[in-house]
Design a protein around this motif. Structure first.
Motif, PDB file in Angstrom:
ATOM      1  N   PRO A 113      11.257  20.436   9.869  1.00 50.64           N
ATOM      2  CA  PRO A 113      10.359  20.411   9.201  1.00 50.64           C
ATOM      3  C   PRO A 113      11.027  21.244   7.488  1.00 50.64           C
ATOM      4  CG  PRO A 113       9.073  21.840  10.991  1.00 50.64           C
ATOM      5  CD  PRO A 113      10.498  21.515  10.907  1.00 50.64           C
ATOM      6  N   GLY A 114      10.158  19.837   6.207  1.00 51.07           N
ATOM      7  CA  GLY A 114      11.213  20.302   4.733  1.00 51.07           C
ATOM      8  C   GLY A 114      12.041  19.636   5.226  1.00 51.07           C
ATOM      9  N   ALA A 115      12.475  18.527   6.326  1.00 57.98           N
ATOM     10  CA  ALA A 115      14.062  17.410   5.962  1.00 57.98           C
ATOM     11  C   ALA A 115      13.461  16.505   5.589  1.00 57.98           C
ATOM     12  CB  ALA A 115      14.137  16.907   7.278  1.00 57.98           C
ATOM     13  N   PRO A 174      16.452  20.908   4.857  1.00 54.49           N
ATOM     14  CA  PRO A 174      15.995  21.493   4.183  1.00 54.49           C
ATOM     15  C   PRO A 174      17.358  22.558   3.934  1.00 54.49           C
ATOM     16  CG  PRO A 174      14.380  21.888   5.659  1.00 54.49           C
ATOM     17  CD  PRO A 174      15.099  20.569   6.196  1.00 54.49           C
ATOM     18  N   ARG A 175      17.521  23.795   2.668  1.00 56.45           N
ATOM     19  CA  ARG A 175      19.119  24.234   1.966  1.00 56.45           C
ATOM     20  C   ARG A 175      18.603  25.346   3.163  1.00 56.45           C
ATOM     21  NH1 ARG A 175      16.571  23.615  -2.855  1.00 56.45           N
ATOM     22  NH2 ARG A 175      18.272  22.382  -4.014  1.00 56.45           N
ATOM     23  N   THR A 176      17.758  25.242   4.102  1.00 61.08           N
ATOM     24  CA  THR A 176      17.769  26.988   5.079  1.00 61.08           C
ATOM     25  C   THR A 176      18.030  26.807   6.645  1.00 61.08           C
ATOM     26  OG1 THR A 176      15.256  26.689   5.294  1.00 61.08           O
ATOM     27  CG2 THR A 176      15.494  28.861   3.512  1.00 61.08           C
ATOM     28  N   ALA A 177      18.959  25.246   6.891  1.00 62.54           N
ATOM     29  CA  ALA A 177      18.676  24.724   7.858  1.00 62.54           C
ATOM     30  C   ALA A 177      19.815  24.478   8.012  1.00 62.54           C
ATOM     31  CB  ALA A 177      17.738  23.236   8.014  1.00 62.54           C
ATOM     32  N   ARG A 178      20.971  24.520   9.355  1.00 69.12           N
ATOM     33  CA  ARG A 178      21.287  23.708   9.195  1.00 69.12           C
ATOM     34  C   ARG A 178      21.667  23.927  11.173  1.00 69.12           C
ATOM     35  NH1 ARG A 178      22.069  23.948   4.850  1.00 69.12           N
ATOM     36  NH2 ARG A 178      22.964  25.382   3.090  1.00 69.12           N
TER      37      ARG A 178
END
Length: 183
Positions: A113-115, A174-178
């Motif tokens: 989500p958010g990608a 998203p910035r919070t995902a890796r």
């Protein structure tokens, strides 16, 4: 099969909170990298897939949605007129290629989500007919940008396991995902 009426998936359920994959693989189609996510149970996968059957109602809804108004929708008779489709190169009405190609973006949106779906190449190999069961699969082949930029090989197959579509896709998490590696 997925349905548009499924409940909203939370970020944790979708596994978007993931660590960094440190190695960058140079070429698609050869990587054995495994995707995983942070949760109570860490799950590792090498591919993401979804399957659905396309109906006449799906084709009609897509035709209506693709136009700016009722007069501009995709009313190509290849998609709705059996006599016309069989007089051309197809044996029956065919599903819009962009309709089944959209399965890849849906898989990414649910899983991450958010990608942002950055790019996609598509090669249509065989027609998809009404009633066909299509399985869309994304296979990770490379990550960059600290694990936020992902390249996938994409492939859609029918119920006979024939490739109907293949290509590549690039996704920005998203910035919070890796992404993290599970070897």
């Amino acid at each position: 099969m997925w349905r548009c009426s499924q409940p909203t998936v939370t970020r944790q359920q979708a596994g978007c909170c993931i660590d960094v994959l440190r190695s960058v693989r140079p070429a698609c189609s050869t990587s054995s990298s495994r995707l995983g996510h942070e949760s109570a149970e860490s799950v590792a996968v090498t591919k993401l897939s979804e399957t659905r059957i396309f109906t006449a109602d799906d084709v009609l809804a897509f035709a209506r949605l693709t136009g700016a108004n009722a007069l501009a929708c995709d009313i190509n008779p290849l998609h709705a007129d059996a006599a016309f489709a069989s007089s051309e190169r197809f044996s029956a009405p065919v599903v819009h290629g962009m309709l089944y190609a959209s399965m890849f973006g849906a898989i990414v949106g649910v899983r991450f989500p958010g990608a942002v779906y950055v790019s996609q190449s598509l090669h249509f190999r065989k027609p998809v007919y009404l009633g066909d069961t299509i399985t869309a699969t994304l296979a990770l082949c490379r990550s960059a940008g600290g694990g936020r930029l992902l390249d996938f090989d994409t492939q859609a197959t029918n119920q006979k396991r024939e490739v109907v579509l293949d290509g590549t896709a690039r996704v920005l998490l998203p910035r919070t995902a890796r992404l993290r590696s599970n070897k």
